[in-house]
Structures are given as structure tokens and as C-alpha cells.
Design a protein around this motif. Sequence first.
Motif, mmCIF file in Angstrom:
data_model
loop_
_atom_site.group_PDB
_atom_site.id
_atom_site.type_symbol
_atom_site.label_atom_id
_atom_site.label_comp_id
_atom_site.label_asym_id
_atom_site.label_seq_id
_atom_site.Cartn_x
_atom_site.Cartn_y
_atom_site.Cartn_z
ATOM 1 N N ASP A 205 -2.515 -3.326 1.269
ATOM 2 C CA ASP A 205 -2.732 -4.566 0.519
ATOM 3 C C ASP A 205 -4.074 -4.558 -0.196
ATOM 4 O OD1 ASP A 205 -0.277 -5.588 1.253
ATOM 5 O OD2 ASP A 205 -1.070 -6.803 2.904
ATOM 6 N N TYR A 206 -5.094 -4.026 0.453
ATOM 7 C CA TYR A 206 -6.419 -3.936 -0.149
ATOM 8 C C TYR A 206 -6.368 -3.081 -1.426
ATOM 9 C CZ TYR A 206 -11.354 -2.785 -0.735
ATOM 10 O OH TYR A 206 -12.607 -2.600 -1.246
ATOM 11 N N VAL A 207 -5.728 -1.939 -1.331
ATOM 12 C CA VAL A 207 -5.615 -1.034 -2.488
ATOM 13 C C VAL A 207 -4.846 -1.719 -3.620
ATOM 14 C CG1 VAL A 207 -4.615 1.124 -3.312
ATOM 15 C CG2 VAL A 207 -5.818 1.069 -1.113
ATOM 16 N N ILE A 208 -3.741 -2.335 -3.296
ATOM 17 C CA ILE A 208 -2.926 -3.017 -4.308
ATOM 18 C C ILE A 208 -3.727 -4.124 -4.980
ATOM 19 C CG2 ILE A 208 -0.913 -4.520 -4.644
ATOM 20 C CD1 ILE A 208 0.451 -2.793 -2.417
ATOM 21 N N ASN A 209 -4.444 -4.897 -4.189
ATOM 22 C CA ASN A 209 -5.239 -5.993 -4.759
ATOM 23 C C ASN A 209 -6.340 -5.478 -5.675
ATOM 24 O OD1 ASN A 209 -3.805 -8.151 -3.659
ATOM 25 N ND2 ASN A 209 -4.910 -7.997 -1.729
ATOM 26 N N LYS A 210 -6.965 -4.378 -5.311
ATOM 27 C CA LYS A 210 -8.005 -3.810 -6.171
ATOM 28 C C LYS A 210 -7.408 -3.290 -7.475
ATOM 29 C CE LYS A 210 -11.400 -4.834 -3.633
ATOM 30 N NZ LYS A 210 -12.330 -5.881 -4.046
ATOM 31 N N MET A 211 -6.223 -2.716 -7.388
ATOM 32 C CA MET A 211 -5.557 -2.265 -8.620
ATOM 33 C C MET A 211 -5.264 -3.463 -9.524
ATOM 34 S SD MET A 211 -2.924 0.670 -7.277
ATOM 35 C CE MET A 211 -2.192 0.914 -8.886
ATOM 36 N N LYS A 212 -4.776 -4.535 -8.949
ATOM 37 C CA LYS A 212 -4.484 -5.755 -9.728
ATOM 38 C C LYS A 212 -5.745 -6.276 -10.399
ATOM 39 C CE LYS A 212 -0.515 -7.432 -7.096
ATOM 40 N NZ LYS A 212 -0.045 -8.515 -6.188
ATOM 41 N N ILE A 213 -6.843 -6.268 -9.672
ATOM 42 C CA ILE A 213 -8.115 -6.732 -10.237
ATOM 43 C C ILE A 213 -8.524 -5.857 -11.422
ATOM 44 C CG2 ILE A 213 -10.606 -6.919 -9.797
ATOM 45 C CD1 ILE A 213 -9.793 -7.836 -6.894
ATOM 46 N N PHE A 214 -8.407 -4.544 -11.263
ATOM 47 C CA PHE A 214 -8.737 -3.632 -12.362
ATOM 48 C C PHE A 214 -7.916 -3.956 -13.604
ATOM 49 C CE2 PHE A 214 -7.936 0.239 -14.780
ATOM 50 C CZ PHE A 214 -9.239 0.614 -15.115
ATOM 51 N N PHE A 215 -6.606 -4.125 -13.417
ATOM 52 C CA PHE A 215 -5.735 -4.391 -14.568
ATOM 53 C C PHE A 215 -6.044 -5.752 -15.192
ATOM 54 C CE2 PHE A 215 -2.753 -1.426 -12.199
ATOM 55 C CZ PHE A 215 -3.160 -0.329 -12.928
ATOM 56 N N LYS A 216 -6.409 -6.735 -14.391
ATOM 57 C CA LYS A 216 -6.764 -8.047 -14.944
ATOM 58 C C LYS A 216 -8.057 -7.967 -15.753
ATOM 59 C CE LYS A 216 -4.406 -10.934 -11.608
ATOM 60 N NZ LYS A 216 -4.532 -11.833 -10.450
ATOM 61 N N LEU A 217 -8.986 -7.134 -15.314
ATOM 62 C CA LEU A 217 -10.245 -6.980 -16.037
ATOM 63 C C LEU A 217 -10.040 -6.390 -17.425
ATOM 64 C CD1 LEU A 217 -12.553 -5.637 -13.180
ATOM 65 C CD2 LEU A 217 -12.645 -7.898 -14.256
ATOM 66 N N LEU A 218 -8.950 -5.698 -17.619
ATOM 67 C CA LEU A 218 -8.669 -5.075 -18.926
ATOM 68 C C LEU A 218 -8.137 -6.055 -19.954
ATOM 69 C CD1 LEU A 218 -7.021 -1.758 -17.729
ATOM 70 C CD2 LEU A 218 -9.389 -2.121 -18.439
ATOM 71 N N LYS A 219 -7.690 -7.195 -19.502
ATOM 72 C CA LYS A 219 -7.087 -8.170 -20.438
ATOM 73 C C LYS A 219 -8.146 -8.882 -21.236
ATOM 74 C CE LYS A 219 -2.848 -8.884 -17.955
ATOM 75 N NZ LYS A 219 -1.959 -9.789 -17.313
#
Length: 93
Positions: free
Chosen positions: A79-93
Motif C-alpha cells: 500500500d505504501y508503494v502504491i500510494n507513493k506512485m499515486k502521489i508521483f503521478f498526481k504531481l505531474l498534473k
Amino acid sequence: HLMIISINFNKLKSNRDLFYKFMLKNKIYLQLHYHPIFLFSIFKKNKRFYIKNYPGSIFYSKNSCSFPIYHNISIKTVDYVINKMKIFFKLLK
């Protein structure tokens, strides 16, 4: 064991190195494995290998990485890894 992912960073207007650094900052240790063989100096001397003939290799090398996985990985870690990936992708928007 490895879990290899491929992300089309061009569509995201980003690159694998930024993703790698972001994950590293969050103590997630990705591995970068693939470097096309025709880019090694010994093969560059051989004029039979042209980058344009291997677009799939270039794409894969620029867009793939792997997460370490192991038999007793916890759901909390996943879950930690998935959440960090989501954060990375949100930062790109």
C-alpha cells in the motif's frame, strides 16, 4: 523476485529517472535493469547496429523498472508503494 513495470513516461511528460529519484527519496528501491546491448561501446563500433532498427528496445529501456518483491512482503508495504506512485503521478498534473 522482481515485479517489472513499464510506464509510458512520454505520455506523462516525465521520465524514468525522475520517477526513480522520487521513489528513492521515499525509500522505495527500484532497480533499473535493461540497457540495450547495441548501446554498449563494443557494439557501437559495429556498424550493423542502428538505434532506429530497435525502437522497442529504446522504449523499454527508458520506461521500465522493477520493484523488489519477496514472499513475506506486507500489505502495508504494498500500500505504501502504491500510494507513493499515486502521489508521483498526481504531481505531474
